[in-house]
Design a protein around this motif. Structure first.
Motif, PDB file in Angstrom:
ATOM      1  N   TYR A 182      57.938 -74.681  -4.222  1.00 59.88           N
ATOM      2  CA  TYR A 182      57.690 -74.994  -2.817  1.00 59.88           C
ATOM      3  C   TYR A 182      58.082 -73.826  -1.929  1.00 59.88           C
ATOM      4  N   GLN A 183      57.403 -73.720  -0.788  1.00 63.15           N
ATOM      5  CA  GLN A 183      57.807 -72.721   0.207  1.00 63.15           C
ATOM      6  C   GLN A 183      59.114 -73.169   0.863  1.00 63.15           C
ATOM      7  N   GLN A 184      59.976 -72.186   1.147  1.00 66.12           N
ATOM      8  CA  GLN A 184      61.287 -72.484   1.718  1.00 66.12           C
ATOM      9  C   GLN A 184      61.556 -71.573   2.918  1.00 66.12           C
ATOM     10  N   ASP A 185      62.412 -72.043   3.790  1.00 69.96           N
ATOM     11  CA  ASP A 185      62.806 -71.213   4.929  1.00 69.96           C
ATOM     12  C   ASP A 185      63.942 -70.276   4.517  1.00 69.96           C
ATOM     13  N   ALA A 186      64.455 -69.513   5.466  1.00 72.62           N
ATOM     14  CA  ALA A 186      65.491 -68.510   5.165  1.00 72.62           C
ATOM     15  C   ALA A 186      66.763 -69.141   4.617  1.00 72.62           C
ATOM     16  N   SER A 187      66.976 -70.421   4.926  1.00 72.15           N
ATOM     17  CA  SER A 187      68.178 -71.113   4.434  1.00 72.15           C
ATOM     18  C   SER A 187      67.945 -71.816   3.096  1.00 72.15           C
ATOM     19  N   GLY A 188      66.744 -71.665   2.556  1.00 74.39           N
ATOM     20  CA  GLY A 188      66.450 -72.286   1.275  1.00 74.39           C
ATOM     21  C   GLY A 188      65.996 -73.734   1.366  1.00 74.39           C
ATOM     22  N   ASN A 189      65.605 -74.173   2.571  1.00 72.63           N
ATOM     23  CA  ASN A 189      65.104 -75.541   2.736  1.00 72.63           C
ATOM     24  C   ASN A 189      63.595 -75.568   2.546  1.00 72.63           C
ATOM     25  N   VAL A 190      63.110 -76.528   1.773  1.00 75.01           N
ATOM     26  CA  VAL A 190      61.666 -76.711   1.619  1.00 75.01           C
ATOM     27  C   VAL A 190      61.079 -77.070   2.981  1.00 75.01           C
ATOM     28  N   ILE A 191      59.906 -76.516   3.280  1.00 70.40           N
ATOM     29  CA  ILE A 191      59.319 -76.678   4.614  1.00 70.40           C
ATOM     30  C   ILE A 191      58.066 -77.552   4.588  1.00 70.40           C
ATOM     31  N   ILE A 192      57.690 -78.033   5.754  1.00 73.59           N
ATOM     32  CA  ILE A 192      56.408 -78.733   5.900  1.00 73.59           C
ATOM     33  C   ILE A 192      55.306 -77.683   5.996  1.00 73.59           C
ATOM     34  N   PRO A 193      54.026 -78.062   5.870  1.00 72.19           N
ATOM     35  CA  PRO A 193      52.949 -77.077   6.011  1.00 72.19           C
ATOM     36  C   PRO A 193      53.055 -76.325   7.327  1.00 72.19           C
ATOM     37  N   PRO A 194      53.121 -74.989   7.278  1.00 70.99           N
ATOM     38  CA  PRO A 194      53.303 -74.185   8.497  1.00 70.99           C
ATOM     39  C   PRO A 194      52.222 -74.466   9.533  1.00 70.99           C
ATOM     40  N   GLY A 195      52.647 -74.505  10.783  1.00 73.06           N
ATOM     41  CA  GLY A 195      51.696 -74.693  11.873  1.00 73.06           C
ATOM     42  C   GLY A 195      51.202 -76.120  12.043  1.00 73.06           C
ATOM     43  N   THR A 196      51.834 -77.074  11.331  1.00 77.87           N
ATOM     44  CA  THR A 196      51.413 -78.469  11.449  1.00 77.87           C
ATOM     45  C   THR A 196      52.595 -79.339  11.865  1.00 77.87           C
ATOM     46  N   ASN A 197      52.284 -80.617  12.127  1.00 78.25           N
ATOM     47  CA  ASN A 197      53.339 -81.612  12.342  1.00 78.25           C
ATOM     48  C   ASN A 197      53.343 -82.626  11.189  1.00 78.25           C
ATOM     49  N   TYR A 198      52.904 -82.167  10.011  1.00 77.09           N
ATOM     50  CA  TYR A 198      52.829 -83.047   8.842  1.00 77.09           C
ATOM     51  C   TYR A 198      54.225 -83.211   8.240  1.00 77.09           C
TER      52      TYR A 198
END
Length: 460
Positions: A160-176
């Protein structure tokens, strides 16, 4: 030392088999852990012949399950459709779920059937019965993201894609917020995804996929997946539809893309009184950079998304008459037509696919259903409509065009206003025609008067 001749002979045979097997590995499909269930579908429609019928399983029957779809296969067949597109059949995630039952597009397990819908055996039976009626079955595939309680997240966080803190993210640019974004730089994840798609071709004998959110999944993944999937069924093609508008989907192996631009255009035509000529402009936009004449755009006047967010065809396109006049254009203008369950009977309620909102089939407008059947039946017999060359002759009020293939010429005129209008006819189209539906002779002069939302389909 004594040798057992049977053992020696067996060893020699085994060595010979290994030798032969390894010599042509490059020409073989990679070994699969699955065996093929069911027989090849011998009546798989050609690309140009496809008529898609989208089924929202939660809404399609009172039961809201696969058996409920199976029970109405005859009605889908009688409509003239030959590809049944099932919205996602998989278990739905509960963590961070949206709506009453959660989104069907928040997949908890790629290799299971939602127990609310039934079992794998129910799906197998549905596919078998559809095949007996000469209809293919394709599944909705959600490649871009999964539910938050999909086992992949705990077992393979690096998928999964993760942010700089290592948290899995929602689809970029969405409110999903109900789904987690997959990482298409991870080879293991991509292999697991293709394996899961393969699972359904083998285990349920399905005939292809409608691929959700396709524009946001890398094309090299689609190219790899489609190449591998097409090797599974040796004697049958599989159908691949991208819910996306990028022309390079065709280079990746997709048969069809989605007519987002077309739908937006026809919606604006009614909402903002735009001229019917904008439909021709949309056609040009959607086919720009598409050089393969077999590539086609799927066009629709409704689907699960726009039905819920924007309105039914009756709401959007001037009631029953207007919505049929618009469907003629969507079905005939260089398209692969798609019908969303219920629109063919003039069903006037929006279907919330996050809940169970069963269609009341007893409210069917039989005259409207007859119009849909007539429109689809002619398309099924016309090579000009299916593969012909398009030329536009539209005005502000009337969508008008010809489709020509070899010696067959079809002239379509559809008044997309609630007023009586006169449409000027170019000299090249004046003369004697036949009504495509009745066979009656029609003489076309310098102008044609069309009643509100009237459509004419003429052939030479």
């Amino acid at each position: 030392m004594k040798f057992n001749i049977k053992i020696v002979y067996g060893l020699l045979l085994a060595l010979a088999f290994v030798s032969c097997s390894s010599s042509d590995d490059d020409n073989k499909t990679p070994a699969s852990p699955y065996t093929q269930y069911g027989a090849p579908f011998e009546k798989m429609p050609k690309k140009e012949d496809v008529i898609i019928y989208q089924v929202n399983i939660r809404a399609f029957s009172q039961a809201g399950n696969l058996k409920g779809v199976q029970d109405r296969l005859t009605q889908i067949q009688e409509l003239g459709a030959n590809v049944i597109y099932l919205m996602p059949i998989y278990p739905v995630g509960k963590e961070r779920a949206t709506g009453e039952l959660g989104s069907p597009y928040a997949v908890k397990d790629y290799k299971a059937v939602n127990p609310d819908f039934g079992t794998l055996q129910d799906l197998q039976t549905l596919v078998e019965e559809a095949h007996k009626k000469n209809m293919a079955v394709i599944l909705d595939w959600v490649a871009n993201h999964t539910a938050w309680d999909n086992a992949w997240i705990t077992q393979h966080k690096d998928w999964y894609q993760q942010d700089a803190s290592g948290n899995v993210i929602i689809p970029p640019g969405t409110n999903y917020n109900d789904v987690a974004q997959l990482n298409f730089n991870n080879t293991e994840m991509k292999d697991a995804m293709i394996d899961a798609m393969s699972y359904w071709i083998y285990n349920a004998n399905i005939d292809g996929f409608r691929c959700d959110y396709a524009d946001f999944v890398p094309n090299n993944f689609w190219a790899d997946a489609i190449t591998k999937l097409r090797k599974i069924k040796k004697t049958q093609t599989i159908l691949m539809m991208a819910e996306g508008s990028k022309y390079n989907h065709f280079a990746s192996g997709f048969d069809f893309t989605f007519g987002f631009n077309f739908f937006y255009t026809i919606e604006q035509l009614f909402k903002e009184n735009k001229p019917a000529t904008t439909i021709q402009d949309s056609n040009t936009t959607e086919y720009a950079n598409v050089y393969d004449p077999t590539s086609k755009v799927v066009r629709y006047t409704s689907n699960h998304d726009v039905n819920l967010s924007d309105g039914t065809p009756l709401e959007l396109f001037g009631g029953k008459k207007g919505s049929v006049a618009m469907f003629v254009v969507a079905a005939y203008l260089k398209s692969i037509p798609m019908i969303y369950n219920g629109q063919e009977i003039g069903y006037d309620k929006r279907l919330n696919y996050f809940a169970k909102t069963p269609i009341d089939w007893s409210t069917a407008d039989t005259s409207m259903l007859a119009e849909y059947k007539k429109i689809i039946a002619f398309r099924n017999t016309s090579n000009a409509i299916k593969t012909g060359e398009f030329t536009g002759y539209s005005s502000n009020s009337v969508s008008a065009f010809t489709m020509i293939k070899d010696s067959e010429k079809v002239f379509v005129l559809s008044n997309l206003t609630d007023s009586t209008v006169k449409h000027l006819i170019p000299s090249t189209l004046k003369g004697n025609w036949k009504d495509a539906f009745t066979g009656a002779a029609v003489t076309v002069g310098s102008e044609i008067t069309l009643q509100p939302f009237q459509y004419l389909v003429l052939k030479n």
